[in-house]
Design an enzyme around this catalytic site. Sequence first.
Site, PDB file in Angstrom:
ATOM      1  N   ASP A  84     -11.104   3.909   7.328  1.00 45.77           N
ATOM      2  CA  ASP A  84     -10.886   3.317   5.998  1.00 45.77           C
ATOM      3  C   ASP A  84     -11.615   1.981   5.879  1.00 45.77           C
ATOM      4  OD1 ASP A  84      -9.897   3.476   3.420  1.00 45.77           O
ATOM      5  OD2 ASP A  84      -8.091   2.347   3.884  1.00 45.77           O
ATOM      6  N   LYS A 134       3.546  -6.110   8.812  1.00 42.98           N
ATOM      7  CA  LYS A 134       3.476  -4.872   8.035  1.00 42.98           C
ATOM      8  C   LYS A 134       4.733  -4.076   8.317  1.00 42.98           C
ATOM      9  CE  LYS A 134      -1.545  -4.420   8.205  1.00 42.98           C
ATOM     10  NZ  LYS A 134      -2.668  -3.545   8.590  1.00 42.98           N
ATOM     11  N   GLY A 193       0.822  -1.198   0.000  1.00 40.87           N
ATOM     12  CA  GLY A 193       0.000   0.000   0.000  1.00 40.87           C
ATOM     13  C   GLY A 193       0.854   1.246   0.000  1.00 40.87           C
ATOM     14  N   GLY A 194       0.209   2.397   0.191  1.00 42.01           N
ATOM     15  CA  GLY A 194       0.937   3.645   0.164  1.00 42.01           C
ATOM     16  C   GLY A 194       1.833   3.852   1.369  1.00 42.01           C
ATOM     17  N   MET A 195       1.530   3.174   2.493  1.00 37.70           N
ATOM     18  CA  MET A 195       2.284   3.384   3.713  1.00 37.70           C
ATOM     19  C   MET A 195       3.144   2.198   4.126  1.00 37.70           C
ATOM     20  SD  MET A 195       1.643   6.416   4.766  1.00 37.70           S
ATOM     21  CE  MET A 195       2.254   6.264   6.426  1.00 37.70           C
TER      22      MET A 195
END
Length: 629
Positions: free
Chosen positions: A132, A39, A19-21
């Site tokens: 989200d 993560k 993902g973006g992060m």
Amino acid sequence: MTGEPLAGRYQLEQELGRGGMATVFLATDLRLSRQVAVKVLHPGGDGRRAERFRQEAALVASVKHPNVLEIHDFGQDAARGPFLVCEWVRGEDLRELARRLSPVPPEVAAVLGWELARALGAAHARGVVHRDVKPENVLVARGGPLKLADFGIAALADQERLTSTGAITGSLAYMAPERIDTGAFSPASDVYAVGVVLFELCTGTTPHGGKGAAYLAASVMTKDAPPLASVVPGTPEPLNALVARCLARDSRDRPANGDELARMLEDVVGRMAGPPAEEARAFFQAPEAYAASWREARFQRLLSEGGSMLARGEGARAAKVLNEALSLRPDSPEVMSLLRERPKARRATALGVGATLAGIVAVVGVVGWGVHRGHTPPRHPAQGVEERVIAEVPAQDPETRAGVPSGEPRPDPLKTLPRETASSAPAGAVPVRMAAPTRTEGARGARAPTHGATSGSNPPRQATPPAPSGSREGAAASATRAPLSGEPVEPATLRVATRPWAEVFVDDQSRGYTPRVREVNLSPGTHRLRFVNPLCDAWEEVIQVAAGELVSREVKLQVRKAELVIVAPAGARVFVDGVEAGVAPLSGPVNVEHGSHVVSARAPGVAPLQREVDVVAGQRIEVVVEVAP
């Protein structure tokens, strides 16, 4: 994968997603000999970003619930940086499940929504707002249960985008109107996202669509979502009503949080299917069989409803219902048999009445042509609107074509009903086409024609003679017609712009929402203007306008303050965003701007205490800045 174990403990095996992060890996916990999901935060950014990641991880780890993805560990690797370890769910995300079970019966959607609401209820009780919620962040384990994931990363990513660039990217279709407009969020904004998920499960699409993010954002802020039952005929009313409430534009009209939503969905599932816990257990044991049984029950219900409507002569409504039945069972002989066996007597009567009406219309048309030859007939009232939309809205938009505003009734043409597009209709499905009954154009919401204005390439129209004194038509037209001379009165134009968005009221009548509404036609005289946004102080003014005058109002609404009730150790100096607010205990709440703030307390002999908090305009929140017991 090869390489040194993360922090000497977690051996990364394969990449699961990016993902973006952060990037998510499947890994093995070498110490406990179990598989986990890890993560790893992408490199870059400042220390505050990593600290937010750690704080979010700690907060979410405190949420203990069977429907919330469990956090195992948080750490820092010398080479890769911060990482988060959580349980690995063997299964699929909700989008993949919905694609596999499509079309998802409303009963199945309600069961899944109940589990999702329970997860949010546990998070909201701990002060955690997900921000989200979407199908990709909902995991469904084989054999159950459902797990809500991606709390911290999603919240951090949205906050950074909103504050650094001013543009919203990511899961726009699931964002509540207040998030799109001002960035405000609350448990009710998560509830809105659940409403979008339920709508999408049942229909295969989100409530608001459009070409590009700007179109979608404007639609979410200015239009009510279509009723679920209008897109999926036969949807049980309890679910239809609850989804509509979740998708309310005003957050105060939604269920307040996940716990309240879970209680409401528990009642809905109980009325539609049975006890929620038992229904969830039956679904997770055999999802395909469970969904198939409800699809069959729904097909039979639609078949029965469609037959009853045909017998009553409700052809247009029957077409919607039977089209929905065909989507469940293409080329159904039962549906075809119903259509072939429609009551002949009723059809013959309808044809006879239709022929008689056609003859009357022909006679009246000939006489009218002789009397009014050369006179352009007056435009239909529904075409003379007092509201124009911004130029950015495409001209082909059916809701702006001919100037008809969203929500106004319009005739139903001979049409194939929704969900019968080439991309969504099942193979072999035969759409049912029936002529919809013509609606009376002067029905609810129709406005009197505005004279002196033209639409498109139509030529100017002659003034219509005044209606008899005291008649309803005369009263409706009095604001725009000159009663003595018969000459058309040119309306005044009000040009409006607000920041942030607002609902525009003229004489206590809503004219729509900015930025979609840019200009409003007014009759000459005195009018009361009011701009309303639930997060701001209302703005009012009384104006006097003359015929043909252009009046502009550019208004920046004052966003209401939020109140912080700060609880800190007695005698500690309290600071908000580095500015001293007083010595604890404070005499009252501290007024702050809408958004994110840092509250800290400094007491002699004690390390400084600090807490970051997000507040919503007009709301009061208590912040406890104390040493944990």
